[in-house]
Design a protein around this motif. Structure first.
Motif, mmCIF file in Angstrom:
data_model
loop_
_atom_site.group_PDB
_atom_site.id
_atom_site.type_symbol
_atom_site.label_atom_id
_atom_site.label_comp_id
_atom_site.label_asym_id
_atom_site.label_seq_id
_atom_site.Cartn_x
_atom_site.Cartn_y
_atom_site.Cartn_z
ATOM 1 N N THR A 71 0.834 -1.208 0.000
ATOM 2 C CA THR A 71 0.000 0.000 0.000
ATOM 3 C C THR A 71 0.865 1.254 0.000
ATOM 4 N N ALA A 72 1.910 1.256 0.835
ATOM 5 C CA ALA A 72 2.802 2.416 0.898
ATOM 6 C C ALA A 72 3.487 2.650 -0.444
ATOM 7 N N VAL A 73 3.946 1.586 -1.072
ATOM 8 C CA VAL A 73 4.599 1.724 -2.374
ATOM 9 C C VAL A 73 3.617 2.226 -3.418
ATOM 10 N N ALA A 74 2.400 1.697 -3.385
ATOM 11 C CA ALA A 74 1.383 2.142 -4.346
ATOM 12 C C ALA A 74 1.071 3.621 -4.175
ATOM 13 N N GLU A 75 0.988 4.078 -2.932
ATOM 14 C CA GLU A 75 0.728 5.499 -2.703
ATOM 15 C C GLU A 75 1.891 6.357 -3.198
ATOM 16 N N ALA A 76 3.115 5.883 -2.974
ATOM 17 C CA ALA A 76 4.282 6.619 -3.453
ATOM 18 C C ALA A 76 4.321 6.643 -4.982
ATOM 19 N N GLN A 77 3.947 5.533 -5.605
ATOM 20 C CA GLN A 77 3.904 5.500 -7.071
ATOM 21 C C GLN A 77 2.864 6.473 -7.616
ATOM 22 N N ALA A 78 1.715 6.506 -6.985
ATOM 23 C CA ALA A 78 0.659 7.419 -7.436
ATOM 24 C C ALA A 78 1.099 8.876 -7.279
ATOM 25 N N ALA A 79 1.738 9.187 -6.151
ATOM 26 C CA ALA A 79 2.197 10.554 -5.920
ATOM 27 C C ALA A 79 3.309 10.940 -6.896
ATOM 28 N N PHE A 80 4.112 9.964 -7.292
ATOM 29 C CA PHE A 80 5.228 10.238 -8.204
ATOM 30 C C PHE A 80 4.755 10.809 -9.537
ATOM 31 N N GLU A 81 3.601 10.397 -9.984
ATOM 32 C CA GLU A 81 3.124 10.859 -11.285
ATOM 33 C C GLU A 81 3.013 12.374 -11.337
ATOM 34 N N THR A 82 2.624 12.991 -10.233
ATOM 35 C CA THR A 82 2.527 14.451 -10.184
ATOM 36 C C THR A 82 3.806 15.088 -9.673
ATOM 37 N N TRP A 83 4.345 14.521 -8.600
ATOM 38 C CA TRP A 83 5.527 15.090 -7.962
ATOM 39 C C TRP A 83 6.711 15.183 -8.931
ATOM 40 N N SER A 84 6.938 14.156 -9.722
ATOM 41 C CA SER A 84 8.092 14.122 -10.616
ATOM 42 C C SER A 84 8.018 15.154 -11.725
ATOM 43 N N LYS A 85 6.835 15.684 -11.966
ATOM 44 C CA LYS A 85 6.650 16.663 -13.045
ATOM 45 C C LYS A 85 6.698 18.111 -12.552
#
Length: 496
Positions: A71-85
């Motif tokens: 769950t923690a990894v999935a949340e980090a992956q989801a946040a990465f889509e916006t954060w990385s941009k």
């Protein structure tokens, strides 16, 4: 950010820790509650965290599951889509906010570190650690990795771009639970990555509180934390093998680092491994014993010797051997050792029983082979006084093994060539030092030491603008400065 399956918070004798762990589960906030004076763990979903000075329970941390990690990894992956941009300037602003958030909660975090780690509030203790965390966060926020033009002529333009990796897994140790977490987290954020942190089971509470504090100034899911006692589930091993994590940053023992590297191989993770050291210091015959005594002591006994880059072996020239030993002992015998919450204490206990037993074993072996100048006998509980043992040899266990505790072997030499060879005679290569009145001579000898960092007339003085890492079995990659920042990125070359 989500703190998964969090639990009752710390027992405290002051009002500050009543606010510890305003815990989150899903979108529902929960208030922390005090544990009773003699608490028992509520259930197997939690584990107790002990105060090494008193043996009392500080509080409980969650025993997260593999599903929680997913769950923690999935949340980090989801946040990465916006954060990385986000634009580089916006990432910098967020990191500056993180620095300010740590500063605003500095005393709260320092008290919590002392309660679960044992180090004193004062001296080079928990307040100093929080100051270091602020300094590293603040400096890292100023760094950037702009596009680099490799070629721009009539044959075309070639640019080197640095791109964020994705989810970074941070596995931190118990000796500096907040500062090392910041070393891992802030460069990851600065380069557009998201993070899942797994702290040591000995010191999880200050890390949980740190993540809660900095998450108040970050978008949801950017930083996450999972904790466990490593008995039911080995979350660190699961992180190293997790397909959703692109990089592991690990600080800890060489043996565990080797396991991290093995489990990360199948998914070809990027790795930064800062592992154990058996750092040597060499005192040249022209050194002033009284002038270097304080530096020698803190080089070896910072954080009660529980520091990867502490000086673990001291080689002293025969001509000033006795004078150096006398000056070192004279300084060391005046250092107050006691409960970390006592404002007068400068050194505290060894953090946990396993480490205490190792230090005790090595000191017992050394007592029969060398000359005890100071200490040598354990105190109550996990307390062990600063111990200095002279006249040891290169093949003695206290010289060969990394003690990671308040014990320093002193070895006599007569030829500097022998001292350099002895210092390099180790599978480790983290740090080393030369002690001399001739700085130029010290610099020349420094280049012959087989280690990632060498100091002249000091030891272990790392700083955020200088790369830090080990060679040989002491690690892989570097931390800090632009070189450390680049390790959180992939390289992409654009030809046009």
């Amino acid at each position: 950010m989500k703190t998964l399956h969090s639990t009752n918070a710390a027992a405290a004798d002051d009002g500050m820790l009543n606010r510890l762990l305003r815990l989150l589960k899903g979108n529902r906030s929960m208030s922390a509650t005090l544990t009773p004076a003699r608490p028992t763990a509520p259930d197997q979903a939690t584990f107790a965290v002990l105060n090494p000075s008193t043996g009392e329970v500080v509080g409980y941390a969650p025993n997260n599951t593999l599903a929680d990690l997913d769950t923690a990894v999935a949340e980090a992956q989801a946040a990465f889509e916006t954060w990385s941009k986000l634009p580089d300037a916006e990432l910098q602003t967020y990191c500056e906010r993180v620095t300010s958030a740590i500063s605003a909660h500095a005393e709260e975090l320092a008290v919590l570190i002392t309660k679960e780690q044992g180090k004193p509030l004062n001296g080079l203790g928990s307040r100093w650690e929080i100051g270091g965390a602020q300094a590293w966060a603040g400096f890292t926020a100023t760094l950037s990795l702009p596009v680099k033009t490799l070629q721009d002529n009539n044959e075309g333009r070639v640019e080197l771009h640095r791109k964020p990796l994705g989810v970074v897994g941070s596995i931190t140790p118990w000796n500096f639970p907040v500062m090392i977490a910041i070393w891992h987290i802030v460069p990851a954020l600065r380069t557009g990555n998201t993070v899942v942190v797994k702290p040591s089971p000995y010191t999880p509470l200050s890390t949980i509180r740190l993540i809660e504090i900095i998450s108040e100034v970050l978008p949801a899911g950017v930083v996450n934390v999972v904790t466990g006692d490593d008995k039911q589930v080995n979350l660190g091993a699961a992180m190293s093998a997790h397909e959703g994590i692109r990089k592991i940053v690990f600080t800890g023992s060489c043996a565990t680092g080797q396991k991290v590297m093995q489990s990360a191989a199948e998914s070809m993770k990027r790795l930064t491994l800062e592992l154990g050291g058996n750092d040597a210091g060499i005192v040249l015959p022209d050194a002033d014993p009284k002038a270097i005594a304080e530096g020698l002591f803190w080089g070896a006994f910072i954080n009660n010797g529980q520091t990867c880059a502490a000086m673990k072996r001291l080689y002293v020239h025969d001509s000033i051997y006795d004078e150096v030993c006398d000056a070192l002992v004279a300084f060391a015998r005046n250092i107050p050792v006691g409960d970390g919450m006592n404002e007068q204490s400068i050194l505290g206990p060894i953090q946990n029983q396993m480490q205490f037993d190792k230090v005790k074993r090595l000191i017992e072996a050394a007592k029969s082979r060398g000359r005890v100048l100071l200490g040598g006998e354990p105190g109550a509980g996990l307390f062990f006084p600063p111990t200095i043992i002279a006249d040891l040899s290169q093949d003695d266990p206290l010289v060969i093994e990394e003690q990671f505790g308040p014990a320093l072997p002193v070895i006599r030499y007569s030829d500097v060539e022998d001292a350099i060879a002895a210092a390099n005679d180790s599978p480790n290569g983290l740090g080393g030092s030369i002690w001399t009145s001739d700085v130029e001579k010290g610099r020349a000898l420094a280049t012959r030491m087989e280690c990632g960092s060498v100091w002249i007339n000091k030891h272990g003085a790392i700083q955020p603008n200088a790369p830090f890492g080990g060679i040989k079995q002491s690690g892989l990659g570097v931390e800090f400065s632009e070189e450390g920042l680049a390790e959180y990125t992939d390289v992409q070359v654009v030809f046009s």
